[in-house]
Design a protein around this motif. Structure first.
Motif, PDB file in Angstrom:
ATOM      1  N   ALA A  93      42.277  45.872  40.499  1.00 25.25           N
ATOM      2  CA  ALA A  93      42.930  44.704  41.101  1.00 25.25           C
ATOM      3  C   ALA A  93      42.173  44.264  42.356  1.00 25.25           C
ATOM      4  O   ALA A  93      41.936  43.059  42.564  1.00 25.25           O
ATOM      5  N   ALA A  94      41.779  45.231  43.182  1.00 24.69           N
ATOM      6  CA  ALA A  94      41.002  44.896  44.388  1.00 24.69           C
ATOM      7  C   ALA A  94      39.661  44.285  43.999  1.00 24.69           C
ATOM      8  O   ALA A  94      39.216  43.306  44.612  1.00 24.69           O
ATOM      9  N   GLY A  95      39.036  44.836  42.964  1.00 22.39           N
ATOM     10  CA  GLY A  95      37.759  44.295  42.504  1.00 22.39           C
ATOM     11  C   GLY A  95      37.890  42.876  41.976  1.00 22.39           C
ATOM     12  O   GLY A  95      37.026  42.030  42.223  1.00 22.39           O
ATOM     13  N   ALA A  96      38.968  42.605  41.254  1.00 19.75           N
ATOM     14  CA  ALA A  96      39.195  41.251  40.739  1.00 19.75           C
ATOM     15  C   ALA A  96      39.390  40.264  41.882  1.00 19.75           C
ATOM     16  O   ALA A  96      38.835  39.153  41.865  1.00 19.75           O
ATOM     17  N   LEU A  97      40.146  40.671  42.887  1.00 16.50           N
ATOM     18  CA  LEU A  97      40.363  39.809  44.046  1.00 16.50           C
ATOM     19  C   LEU A  97      39.067  39.616  44.836  1.00 16.50           C
ATOM     20  O   LEU A  97      38.784  38.518  45.329  1.00 16.50           O
ATOM     21  N   ALA A  98      38.261  40.667  44.933  1.00 16.04           N
ATOM     22  CA  ALA A  98      36.967  40.563  45.612  1.00 16.04           C
ATOM     23  C   ALA A  98      36.018  39.651  44.833  1.00 16.04           C
ATOM     24  O   ALA A  98      35.299  38.836  45.424  1.00 16.04           O
ATOM     25  N   LEU A  99      36.017  39.775  43.512  1.00 18.40           N
ATOM     26  CA  LEU A  99      35.160  38.921  42.687  1.00 18.40           C
ATOM     27  C   LEU A  99      35.552  37.453  42.833  1.00 18.40           C
ATOM     28  O   LEU A  99      34.692  36.577  42.916  1.00 18.40           O
ATOM     29  N   TRP A 100      36.841  37.209  42.909  1.00 21.74           N
ATOM     30  CA  TRP A 100      37.317  35.848  43.142  1.00 21.74           C
ATOM     31  C   TRP A 100      36.782  35.341  44.493  1.00 21.74           C
ATOM     32  O   TRP A 100      36.361  34.195  44.610  1.00 21.74           O
ATOM     33  N   GLY A 101      36.795  36.222  45.499  1.00 18.78           N
ATOM     34  CA  GLY A 101      36.257  35.840  46.807  1.00 18.78           C
ATOM     35  C   GLY A 101      34.776  35.511  46.744  1.00 18.78           C
ATOM     36  O   GLY A 101      34.304  34.576  47.409  1.00 18.78           O
ATOM     37  N   VAL A 102      34.021  36.257  45.947  1.00 20.02           N
ATOM     38  CA  VAL A 102      32.593  35.967  45.779  1.00 20.02           C
ATOM     39  C   VAL A 102      32.419  34.585  45.158  1.00 20.02           C
ATOM     40  O   VAL A 102      31.595  33.784  45.616  1.00 20.02           O
ATOM     41  N   PHE A 103      33.201  34.293  44.117  1.00 24.20           N
ATOM     42  CA  PHE A 103      33.103  32.981  43.473  1.00 24.20           C
ATOM     43  C   PHE A 103      33.496  31.859  44.432  1.00 24.20           C
ATOM     44  O   PHE A 103      32.861  30.810  44.457  1.00 24.20           O
ATOM     45  N   ARG A 106      30.636  31.271  46.917  1.00 21.32           N
ATOM     46  CA  ARG A 106      29.491  30.591  46.291  1.00 21.32           C
ATOM     47  C   ARG A 106      29.776  29.115  46.078  1.00 21.32           C
ATOM     48  O   ARG A 106      28.850  28.300  46.077  1.00 21.32           O
ATOM     49  N   ALA A 107      31.034  28.771  45.868  1.00 20.28           N
ATOM     50  CA  ALA A 107      31.422  27.375  45.678  1.00 20.28           C
ATOM     51  C   ALA A 107      31.726  26.697  47.012  1.00 20.28           C
ATOM     52  O   ALA A 107      32.155  25.547  47.027  1.00 20.28           O
ATOM     53  N   SER A 108      31.504  27.441  48.115  1.00 13.21           N
ATOM     54  CA  SER A 108      31.777  26.928  49.473  1.00 13.21           C
ATOM     55  C   SER A 108      33.216  26.470  49.635  1.00 13.21           C
ATOM     56  O   SER A 108      33.488  25.463  50.299  1.00 13.21           O
ATOM     57  N   ARG A 109      34.111  27.203  49.018  1.00  7.70           N
ATOM     58  CA  ARG A 109      35.532  26.909  49.152  1.00  7.70           C
ATOM     59  C   ARG A 109      36.175  28.012  49.961  1.00  7.70           C
ATOM     60  O   ARG A 109      35.869  29.183  49.794  1.00  7.70           O
ATOM     61  N   PRO A 110      37.101  27.663  50.851  1.00  9.49           N
ATOM     62  CA  PRO A 110      37.766  28.701  51.652  1.00  9.49           C
ATOM     63  C   PRO A 110      38.757  29.500  50.806  1.00  9.49           C
ATOM     64  O   PRO A 110      39.380  28.981  49.885  1.00  9.49           O
ATOM     65  N   ALA A 111      38.864  30.777  51.137  1.00 10.56           N
ATOM     66  CA  ALA A 111      39.831  31.640  50.458  1.00 10.56           C
ATOM     67  C   ALA A 111      41.216  31.379  51.041  1.00 10.56           C
ATOM     68  O   ALA A 111      41.350  31.041  52.226  1.00 10.56           O
ATOM     69  N   PRO A 112      42.263  31.515  50.239  1.00  9.66           N
ATOM     70  CA  PRO A 112      43.613  31.352  50.780  1.00  9.66           C
ATOM     71  C   PRO A 112      43.902  32.432  51.832  1.00  9.66           C
ATOM     72  O   PRO A 112      43.346  33.524  51.784  1.00  9.66           O
ATOM     73  N   ARG A 113      44.766  32.111  52.759  1.00  9.48           N
ATOM     74  CA  ARG A 113      45.071  33.031  53.866  1.00  9.48           C
ATOM     75  C   ARG A 113      45.640  34.369  53.403  1.00  9.48           C
ATOM     76  O   ARG A 113      45.436  35.383  54.049  1.00  9.48           O
ATOM     77  N   TRP A 114      46.348  34.375  52.296  1.00 12.15           N
ATOM     78  CA  TRP A 114      46.985  35.608  51.823  1.00 12.15           C
ATOM     79  C   TRP A 114      45.986  36.591  51.234  1.00 12.15           C
ATOM     80  O   TRP A 114      46.285  37.775  51.094  1.00 12.15           O
ATOM     81  N   ARG A 115      44.782  36.125  50.894  1.00 18.19           N
ATOM     82  CA  ARG A 115      43.814  36.973  50.203  1.00 18.19           C
ATOM     83  C   ARG A 115      43.403  38.182  51.032  1.00 18.19           C
ATOM     84  O   ARG A 115      43.365  39.315  50.539  1.00 18.19           O
ATOM     85  N   ALA A 116      43.066  38.001  52.292  1.00 16.32           N
ATOM     86  CA  ALA A 116      42.578  39.113  53.132  1.00 16.32           C
ATOM     87  C   ALA A 116      43.629  40.212  53.316  1.00 16.32           C
ATOM     88  O   ALA A 116      43.311  41.389  53.118  1.00 16.32           O
ATOM     89  N   PRO A 117      44.886  39.885  53.674  1.00 14.43           N
ATOM     90  CA  PRO A 117      45.860  40.973  53.820  1.00 14.43           C
ATOM     91  C   PRO A 117      46.187  41.675  52.503  1.00 14.43           C
ATOM     92  O   PRO A 117      46.408  42.891  52.485  1.00 14.43           O
ATOM     93  N   VAL A 118      46.189  40.937  51.401  1.00 12.97           N
ATOM     94  CA  VAL A 118      46.451  41.570  50.107  1.00 12.97           C
ATOM     95  C   VAL A 118      45.287  42.488  49.745  1.00 12.97           C
ATOM     96  O   VAL A 118      45.488  43.619  49.285  1.00 12.97           O
TER      97      VAL A 118
END
Length: 161
Positions: A93-103, A106-118
């Motif tokens: 689950a952490a890897g999937a969330l991290a992979l989403w962050g990588v994508f 790369r697309a120069s889109r900001p991650a949602p605020r909840w992503r880092a604490p989760v």
């Protein structure tokens, strides 16, 4: 390399790699830098892959050692297996969330605020479960880690070497 050796080696990845990934993630969150966040994402992905190897080599390792396990060791092996599965699920689950962050990066889109604490919660939980699973795994072979077990003088001499 035998499945046993590969399993013993890869079982250390969730702990050692998890400590590194957690420290890097906390530092990235505190600094708020995108490059650090991306590095933490890659570290989390690497730990997830190490967990996959440990999980995949577990059954072959158990098959190789089950003939010489005593009943208490078999119980610890079953606990180790169950905890290992939980470790795998959490790090996946952490890897999937991290992979989403990588994508996202790369697309120069900001991650949602909840992503880092989760992500921080998942990495912390994965590290905690990995320590527990490692302890149970150590109890399979090391009788001195079992509560209520007396270690003989001969065994203590062997431990001091």
């Amino acid at each position: 390399m035998s499945p046993i050796s590969l399993h013993l080696l890869s079982c250390h990845v969730p702990f050692v790699g998890g400590l590194f990934a957690l420290a890097l993630l906390v530092y990235a969150i505190r600094r708020g830098e995108e490059n650090l966040s991306r590095a933490a994402d890659y570290a989390i992905l690497a730990v997830g892959l190490g967990c996959a190897v440990a999980w995949a080599t577990g059954p072959a390792t158990f098959s190789a050692i089950e003939t010489w396990l005593d009943p208490a060791a078999t119980e610890f092996a079953e606990r180790h297996e169950g905890l290992g599965e939980l470790v795998m699920v959490v790090w996946a689950a952490a890897g999937a969330l991290a992979l989403w962050g990588v994508f996202l990066s790369r697309a120069s889109r900001p991650a949602p605020r909840w992503r880092a604490p989760v992500l921080l919660a998942l990495v912390s939980l994965g590290l905690t479960l990995a320590v527990w699973a490692g302890h149970e795994g150590g109890r399979i072979r090391h009788g001195e880690l079992r509560s209520g077990v007396e270690v003989s003088a001969a065994e203590q001499d062997g431990l001091e070497d």
